[in-house]
Design a protein around this motif. Structure first.
Motif, PDB file in Angstrom:
ATOM      1  N   ASN A 124       0.831  -1.217   0.000  1.00  0.00           N
ATOM      2  CA  ASN A 124       0.000   0.000   0.000  1.00  0.00           C
ATOM      3  C   ASN A 124       0.861   1.260   0.000  1.00  0.00           C
ATOM      4  O   ASN A 124       0.564   2.242  -0.690  1.00  0.00           O
ATOM      5  CB  ASN A 124      -0.927   0.000   1.215  1.00  0.00           C
ATOM      6  N   ASP A 125       1.939   1.195   0.793  1.00  0.00           N
ATOM      7  CA  ASP A 125       2.840   2.360   0.831  1.00  0.00           C
ATOM      8  C   ASP A 125       3.468   2.598  -0.538  1.00  0.00           C
ATOM      9  O   ASP A 125       3.546   3.733  -1.025  1.00  0.00           O
ATOM     10  CB  ASP A 125       3.944   2.140   1.868  1.00  0.00           C
ATOM     11  N   LEU A 126       3.942   1.538  -1.132  1.00  0.00           N
ATOM     12  CA  LEU A 126       4.588   1.663  -2.435  1.00  0.00           C
ATOM     13  C   LEU A 126       3.595   2.105  -3.510  1.00  0.00           C
ATOM     14  O   LEU A 126       3.925   2.920  -4.374  1.00  0.00           O
ATOM     15  CB  LEU A 126       5.221   0.326  -2.823  1.00  0.00           C
ATOM     16  N   ALA A 127       2.364   1.595  -3.417  1.00  0.00           N
ATOM     17  CA  ALA A 127       1.329   1.987  -4.379  1.00  0.00           C
ATOM     18  C   ALA A 127       1.020   3.476  -4.262  1.00  0.00           C
ATOM     19  O   ALA A 127       0.795   4.174  -5.262  1.00  0.00           O
ATOM     20  CB  ALA A 127       0.068   1.155  -4.163  1.00  0.00           C
ATOM     21  N   PHE A 128       1.001   3.985  -3.012  1.00  0.00           N
ATOM     22  CA  PHE A 128       0.741   5.413  -2.798  1.00  0.00           C
ATOM     23  C   PHE A 128       1.821   6.272  -3.453  1.00  0.00           C
ATOM     24  O   PHE A 128       1.525   7.250  -4.157  1.00  0.00           O
ATOM     25  CB  PHE A 128       0.672   5.691  -1.293  1.00  0.00           C
ATOM     26  N   ILE A 129       3.080   5.890  -3.218  1.00  0.00           N
ATOM     27  CA  ILE A 129       4.186   6.659  -3.803  1.00  0.00           C
ATOM     28  C   ILE A 129       4.139   6.619  -5.326  1.00  0.00           C
ATOM     29  O   ILE A 129       4.289   7.640  -6.009  1.00  0.00           O
ATOM     30  CB  ILE A 129       5.544   6.107  -3.303  1.00  0.00           C
ATOM     31  N   ASN A 130       3.923   5.452  -5.887  1.00  0.00           N
ATOM     32  CA  ASN A 130       3.884   5.319  -7.352  1.00  0.00           C
ATOM     33  C   ASN A 130       2.720   6.097  -7.948  1.00  0.00           C
ATOM     34  O   ASN A 130       2.853   6.720  -9.010  1.00  0.00           O
ATOM     35  CB  ASN A 130       3.796   3.846  -7.738  1.00  0.00           C
ATOM     36  N   THR A 131       1.575   6.051  -7.276  1.00  0.00           N
ATOM     37  CA  THR A 131       0.408   6.799  -7.769  1.00  0.00           C
ATOM     38  C   THR A 131       0.681   8.297  -7.748  1.00  0.00           C
ATOM     39  O   THR A 131       0.330   9.020  -8.684  1.00  0.00           O
ATOM     40  CB  THR A 131      -0.826   6.477  -6.912  1.00  0.00           C
ATOM     41  N   LEU A 132       1.310   8.753  -6.663  1.00  0.00           N
ATOM     42  CA  LEU A 132       1.638  10.181  -6.559  1.00  0.00           C
ATOM     43  C   LEU A 132       2.582  10.609  -7.680  1.00  0.00           C
ATOM     44  O   LEU A 132       2.393  11.663  -8.301  1.00  0.00           O
ATOM     45  CB  LEU A 132       2.264  10.471  -5.201  1.00  0.00           C
TER      46      LEU A 132
END
Length: 463
Positions: free
Chosen positions: A157-165
């Motif tokens: 989830n953390d990595l997905a947030f960064i990539n989405t940003l």
């Protein structure tokens, strides 16, 4: 290599947009990374504490544990990506995730490593087990060791947030670049079209077509000033061209009359029709003097209008100079039945006495020519701070309003008939204006038909 203003503006907009987007992305990632690391660590620590609290609740006292519930907690933690190991105070293992499902633990560790290395490839990450104390009645009864991949552990989830940003920032960057190209093209067009119109008008002026005017409006102040300047330039050159043509016609007219007179007199005397007596020779001589005077005035004007005009300035009393000039003109005024009056006290000025004398003589002479018998000519000198005002006013025939803007032009005369009794070649006022402006002064004319004319000279005292 030269580029058009439109291309330069478009490229500049694009560069500004790209630089701004890159800076925003870099700064955002730098600031966000620092805060996000703290957030991830706090969030991970919170999850660890929750697991430890759940495990501590399974201690029954006297070294006994609820092994079944400890296993349930461990399996649940394992399924959420946490590898835990529970030990009692003596180091005896109560439950171990690696013993329960070693394959799953290895996959979790590999997944942790992949997530961390994808974001922090140079972080020097290692897998370690962090021990947490299990307390019961404020007494240490065991430990919970939780596996962590550091220094910064990132969940999916953390990595997905960064990539989405980052994707959002890239999307905003692409949109900004496209928008900058569109806006840059529009702004470049808005700026370049008026300038192109100015270039076209300037080219027309260079080819001698002065009637072209720029009518396009612009909201840019500098472009409005530029178009206004070009329009004024075209208007001025158009007037000068008309005056130049008129000057040529005037010079031809002024020379044709005395030359025609000389030619007819000479032909008559050559053919024997007239005797070359003293009167006829005197008439020819007067025409020659007239031509010579006009040529001399033209030469004098050319000299005064050139950059080589030298002013021999001295300090003198302007009032005394004007009184002497009036004294010299008194017989002519008396013979023509015209009164002349002077008003003013002593006023010293630093100027060229001879040239200023020529200016006053010219104005007084004009007033004498265009004032009828019984009329009045008034001259005054008045000081206004560091300036000196000289007024020459008559109540003669006046100058038509349409002729006022041109009275200082070369060879211009409001008397279209060119009566030899009322005017010279039309150069005197041009010379007067040139001399006054050479002194950093100003000369103006006010007139109404059948009411009179007033010339106002304003000069710096220079003392």
């Amino acid at each position: 290599m030269k580029f058009s203003l439109r291309i330069k503006l478009s490229v500049s907009y694009l560069l500004v947009a790209m630089i701004s987007v890159v800076l925003v992305m870099v700064l955002t990632n730098m600031l966000l990374d620092s805060h996000f690391r703290k957030y991830v660590n706090r969030n991970q620590e919170k999850r660890h504490r929750e697991v430890v609290t759940s495990v501590s609740q399974q201690y029954l006292g006297d070294g006994k544990w609820n092994a079944d519930m400890v296993e349930v907690i461990g399996v649940s933690a394992l399924e959420s990506g946490l590898i835990i190991k529970v030990k009692d105070i003596s180091g005896k293992i109560i439950w171990d995730a690696t013993a329960h499902n070693n394959g799953m633990c290895q996959r979790i560790i590999e997944h942790m490593a992949k997530n961390v290395s994808s974001r922090y490839p140079d972080a020097g990450e290692i897998y370690r087990e962090v021990p947490y104390e299990v307390n019961y009645n404020n007494k240490n009864v065991g430990f919970v060791e939780i596996g962590s991949y550091g220094p910064y552990y990132l969940s999916d989830n953390d990595l997905a947030f960064i990539n989405t940003l980052n994707k959002i920032l890239i999307g905003v960057g692409v949109f900004s670049v496209i928008l900058s190209l569109v806006l840059g093209g529009i702004m470049a067009r808005m700026l370049s079209l008026p300038i192109a119109r100015v270039i076209s008008s300037a080219q027309s002026i260079a080819r001698g077509y002065f009637s072209d005017r720029i009518t396009e409006e612009s909201s840019t102040e500098e472009i409005c000033q530029l178009t206004s300047t070009i329009n004024n330039l075209a208007q001025t050159l158009e007037k000068q061209e008309a005056l130049r043509k008129k000057m040529g016609a005037d010079v031809a007219h002024e020379l044709r009359t005395p030359l025609a007179t000389l030619q007819s007199h000479m032909e008559a005397m050559i053919d024997g029709i007239w005797e070359p007596d003293a009167d006829r020779l005197k008439s020819c001589y007067e025409e020659i003097i007239r031509i010579n005077k006009m040529v001399g005035d033209l030469e004098k004007l050319a000299k005064y209008e050139s950059e080589s005009l030298v002013l021999n300035k001295t300090v003198f009393d302007m009032t005394e100079l004007i009184r002497r000039i009036i004294c010299n003109f008194e017989p002519e005024f008396k013979n023509n039945g015209i009164d002349i009056a002077f008003e003013g006290k002593a006023e010293e000025i630093f100027a060229d006495r001879d040239k200023m004398s020529q200016v006053i003589i010219n104005l007084v002479s004009n007033a004498l020519k265009y004032t009828q018998a019984g009329g009045m000519v008034g001259i005054s000198v008045e000081s206004k701070e560091d300036m000196l005002e000289i007024r020459v006013k008559d109540n003669g025939q006046g100058i038509p309003e349409e002729d006022l803007p041109f009275v200082f032009e070369r060879l211009y005369r409001a008397d279209k008939s060119r009566n030899r009794l009322t005017g010279g070649a039309g150069i005197g006022l041009t010379i007067a204006k040139t001399i006054v402006e050479a002194h950093d002064g100003n000369i103006e004319v006010y007139s109404k038909v059948n009411e009179g004319t007033e010339f106002l000279i304003t000069l710096p005292k220079g003392i």
